[in-house]
Each structure stands twice: as structure tokens, then as C-alpha cells.
Write a protein that holds these residues in place. Structure first.
Motif, PDB file in Angstrom:
ATOM      1  N   ARG A   1       4.680   3.032  -1.370  1.00  0.00           N
ATOM      2  CA  ARG A   1       4.644   4.436  -0.971  1.00  0.00           C
ATOM      3  C   ARG A   1       3.469   5.147  -1.649  1.00  0.00           C
ATOM      4  N   GLY A   2       2.675   5.844  -0.863  1.00  0.00           N
ATOM      5  CA  GLY A   2       1.522   6.567  -1.403  1.00  0.00           C
ATOM      6  C   GLY A   2       0.208   5.804  -1.272  1.00  0.00           C
ATOM      7  N   ASP A   3       0.287   4.499  -0.956  1.00  0.00           N
ATOM      8  CA  ASP A   3      -0.943   3.717  -0.769  1.00  0.00           C
ATOM      9  C   ASP A   3      -1.672   4.153   0.496  1.00  0.00           C
ATOM     10  N   THR A   4      -2.975   4.117   0.452  1.00  0.00           N
ATOM     11  CA  THR A   4      -3.809   4.366   1.634  1.00  0.00           C
ATOM     12  C   THR A   4      -4.870   3.272   1.698  1.00  0.00           C
ATOM     13  N   LEU A   5      -5.473   3.111   2.857  1.00  0.00           N
ATOM     14  CA  LEU A   5      -6.554   2.128   2.953  1.00  0.00           C
ATOM     15  C   LEU A   5      -7.691   2.495   2.000  1.00  0.00           C
ATOM     16  N   TYR A   6      -7.899   3.784   1.824  1.00  0.00           N
ATOM     17  CA  TYR A   6      -8.957   4.230   0.919  1.00  0.00           C
ATOM     18  C   TYR A   6      -8.663   3.801  -0.520  1.00  0.00           C
TER      19      TYR A   6
ATOM     20  N   LEU B   1      -0.467  -6.695   3.571  1.00  0.00           N
ATOM     21  CA  LEU B   1      -1.882  -6.538   3.876  1.00  0.00           C
ATOM     22  C   LEU B   1      -2.649  -7.673   3.218  1.00  0.00           C
ATOM     23  N   MET B   2      -3.516  -8.314   3.983  1.00  0.00           N
ATOM     24  CA  MET B   2      -4.312  -9.390   3.418  1.00  0.00           C
ATOM     25  C   MET B   2      -5.564  -8.832   2.757  1.00  0.00           C
ATOM     26  N   ILE B   3      -5.814  -9.287   1.541  1.00  0.00           N
ATOM     27  CA  ILE B   3      -7.027  -8.917   0.819  1.00  0.00           C
ATOM     28  C   ILE B   3      -7.982 -10.096   0.911  1.00  0.00           C
TER      29      ILE B   3
ATOM     30  N   ILE C   1      -6.682   1.432  -1.567  1.00  0.00           N
ATOM     31  CA  ILE C   1      -6.688  -0.030  -1.667  1.00  0.00           C
ATOM     32  C   ILE C   1      -8.116  -0.556  -1.665  1.00  0.00           C
ATOM     33  N   SER C   2      -8.975   0.049  -0.840  1.00  0.00           N
ATOM     34  CA  SER C   2     -10.366  -0.399  -0.783  1.00  0.00           C
ATOM     35  C   SER C   2     -11.060  -0.192  -2.120  1.00  0.00           C
ATOM     36  N   LYS C   3     -10.734   0.923  -2.786  1.00  0.00           N
ATOM     37  CA  LYS C   3     -11.322   1.190  -4.097  1.00  0.00           C
ATOM     38  C   LYS C   3     -10.793   0.219  -5.151  1.00  0.00           C
ATOM     39  N   LYS C   4      -9.491  -0.053  -5.091  1.00  0.00           N
ATOM     40  CA  LYS C   4      -8.859  -0.925  -6.086  1.00  0.00           C
ATOM     41  C   LYS C   4      -9.400  -2.343  -6.008  1.00  0.00           C
ATOM     42  N   TYR C   5      -9.609  -2.860  -4.780  1.00  0.00           N
ATOM     43  CA  TYR C   5     -10.036  -4.246  -4.610  1.00  0.00           C
ATOM     44  C   TYR C   5     -11.533  -4.372  -4.278  1.00  0.00           C
ATOM     45  N   ASN C   6     -12.244  -3.247  -4.331  1.00  0.00           N
ATOM     46  CA  ASN C   6     -13.696  -3.239  -4.151  1.00  0.00           C
ATOM     47  C   ASN C   6     -14.128  -3.858  -2.819  1.00  0.00           C
ATOM     48  N   ILE C   7     -13.463  -3.480  -1.752  1.00  0.00           N
ATOM     49  CA  ILE C   7     -13.851  -3.902  -0.407  1.00  0.00           C
ATOM     50  C   ILE C   7     -13.822  -2.674   0.501  1.00  0.00           C
ATOM     51  N   SER C   8     -14.496  -2.747   1.623  1.00  0.00           N
ATOM     52  CA  SER C   8     -14.584  -1.587   2.502  1.00  0.00           C
ATOM     53  C   SER C   8     -13.332  -1.436   3.367  1.00  0.00           C
ATOM     54  N   ILE C   9     -13.088  -0.216   3.816  1.00  0.00           N
ATOM     55  CA  ILE C   9     -11.974   0.044   4.735  1.00  0.00           C
ATOM     56  C   ILE C   9     -12.172  -0.743   6.025  1.00  0.00           C
TER      57      ILE C   9
END
Length: 290
Positions: free
Chosen positions: A39-44, A74-76, A46-54
């Protein structure tokens, strides 16, 4: 010709067989490639946390919008599969015996080393390898150590892990599908899955390690693929992978011979078989070695 190639696929598929694995619901993937949305996660975020683009997150998970919900998986994607490694070398020799003497000297001084054969422009050389490192600084330290032990011709070079279309041994099945595309159909036989992209032979055969659900062996037949990213000719293979470790002439067809270009790196092996015309790629076979 095509009948023979399909026969060869059956023979090679038999070699793939080993332990038992079941592709339940068509899913086989390394668990650490997935996260569960909270809850509260966004693609933005997650992208920052794992250093990948949306955009990459959406493409790899086939998302049509930025909307995600709690509990969703979600696959990283692992973009580091083919990150170069740094190989420390303690000389290169035309005679294997000289390379073995160098290895003996290094071991006497407490430095582990092995002899690695390399074929360059048809000539065979024997390189003394003193380690492969993911860190450039560690490779530089090893080269300095070698020089301090009297090896004046020590140096390091970069090599990418062996891969086919960006897929390495240890990647997940889902990553493979992302790279090669969704097949028209699949066939499962114990721990081996065949992926069909045309109505003829299988374009991909993959063996999954049941211990961790990762790719253990990958066979690719360019003739039966739709993608154009796989080298289909000998010269393109050499351009993509560089100088091989070994070149062999093997029997193929009823009375013909084919060439095998063999690469070895970091306990993995890639075999590329060239058709008897001397230029067309029959198949690529990537696997672990003992």
C-alpha cells in the motif's frame, strides 16, 4: 534439410533431459526477480528504489498504465546480467607447456591461476588467468600483485559473461520471454520447455534448474525465430563474441562435417554450430560446465 534440423533438435533435446521439473501454469522464474506491491507504492517510488525507469518497469510487466495495486507482483528486471567482468592475465604463450610453467610459478607464490586456450586468427594461444573480478579495482590489484611477483607482462581485459540475446545461465524464464517474445505455443517435457515462434521447429529450448527455478541450459535455433537479434552467420558470431576458446570439426548430417565455435567463461560454455556451408549458424547452446 529442415527435416534433418528438426531431427537434430530432438537429439539435442534428449541431451537436455536430466532432473524433473514441472512448468505449473506456464510459470518458471527466479523468485528474487519479483516484488509484491505494498500500500502506497507507485511505479515512480519503485523506479527510484531499484534505479530503473518507469518505462522499463511497464514494458517488462506488460503494464498499459501506471496503475498498480497492493498485493500485485511486479518483476524487477536484472539489467546487470551481461555486465563486463575484469580478467587478470599473467601472460600469453604459443606453447601450452610454457603457460603451465607460469601457472606452477604463481601457485608456488600463493597465487591461484589456470591455463585458458584462445584461438585468434586460426592460431592457438594459452593465456594464464589469475582470476575474473566484477570490480575493476580488484583486477588492478591482482595485476599489481602479479607484477610484484616478477610477471612483467601481466595485464587485465574485460569480458562479458556468456549470453544469448542478453540471457545468461541463471536468468529467469520470464526474462527469457521478455527478450525473445511470447511464443505461439510451448511444449513441456520434464524440466525442458520448447518455445515455438513459427509453425516448424522450436526456436528455443530451455532447461530449468528445479532447485532455484533459474535457467540451467539454453538452446536457440535462429532459423525458427522471428527476432533478428540473434547472429545467423559465422562472421556475425565472431563479431559478437570475439575470439573463441576452441574450434572443432564434428560430424553432422549423414556424411558431412560441421564446425563448432566454442566459448568458455566463468564456468559457463557457449557452443555455436556452423552448417556445412561454413557460414550459417545451426544453433547456439549455452550451459554450465563442471
Amino acid at each position: 534439410m529442415k527435416k534433418f534440423k528438426r531431427f537434430m533438435q530432438v537429439v539435442l533435446c534428449t541431451v537436455l533431459m536430466g532432473s524433473v521439473f514441472y512448468f505449473g501454469n506456464g510459470k518458471a522464474f527466479a523468485e528474487d526477480q519479483y516484488i509484491t506491491i505494498k500500500r502506497g507504492d507507485t511505479l515512480y517510488s519503485i523506479s527510484k528504489k531499484y534505479n530503473i525507469s518507469i518505462e522499463d518497469l511497464k514494458e517488462y510487466n506488460q503494464l498499459k498504465s501506471n496503475k498498480i495495486i497492493a498485493g500485485q507482483k511486479l518483476m524487477i528486471p536484472d539489467f546487470e546480467q551481461t555486465k563486463p567482468m575484469y580478467v587478470a592475465l599473467a601472460g600469453s604463450f604459443s606453447k601450452k607447456s610454457n603457460a603451465e610453467k607460469r601457472v606452477a610459478l604463481l601457485k608456488k607464490n600463493g597465487i591461484e591461476a589456470i591455463v585458458v586456450k584462445k584461438v585468434i586468427n586460426g592460431k592457438t594461444y594459452y593465456r594464464v588467468q589469475a582470476g575474473a573480478f566484477s570490480s575493476k579495482s580488484k583486477a588492478e590489484k591482482m595485476v599489481k600483485k602479479l607484477k610484484n611477483n616478477g610477471i612483467k607482462d601481466a595485464f587485465f581485459l574485460t569480458e562479458k559473461p556468456l549470453h544469448i540475446n542478453g540471457i545468461t545461465v541463471g536468468a529467469s524464464y520470464n526474462q527469457l520471454v521478455q527478450k525473445f517474445g511470447q511464443p505461439l505455443k510451448t511444449e513441456d517435457d520434464k524440466n525442458t520447455r520448447s518455445l515455438y515462434y513459427k509453425n516448424e521447429g522450436a526456436g528455443v529450448r530451455v532447461t530449468i534448474n528445479p532447485a532455484n527455478n533459474s535457467i540451467e541450459q539454453l538452446q536457440v535455433y535462429p532459423e525458427f525465430l522471428k527476432t533478428t537479434s540473434i547472429p545467423t552467420e559465422k562472421n556475425k558470431i565472431l563479431n559478437a563474441y570475439g575470439n573463441p576458446n576452441e574450434v572443432k570439426i564434428v560430424s553432422c548430417y549423414e556424411s558431412g562435417t560441421c564446425e563448432q565455435i566454442i566459448y568458455r567463461f566463468n564456468k559457463n560454455q557457449l557452443i555455436v554450430q556452423i552448417d556445412r556451408d561454413g557460414k550459417t549458424v545451426q544453433y547456439l547452446d549455452l550451459r554450465k560446465t563442471n
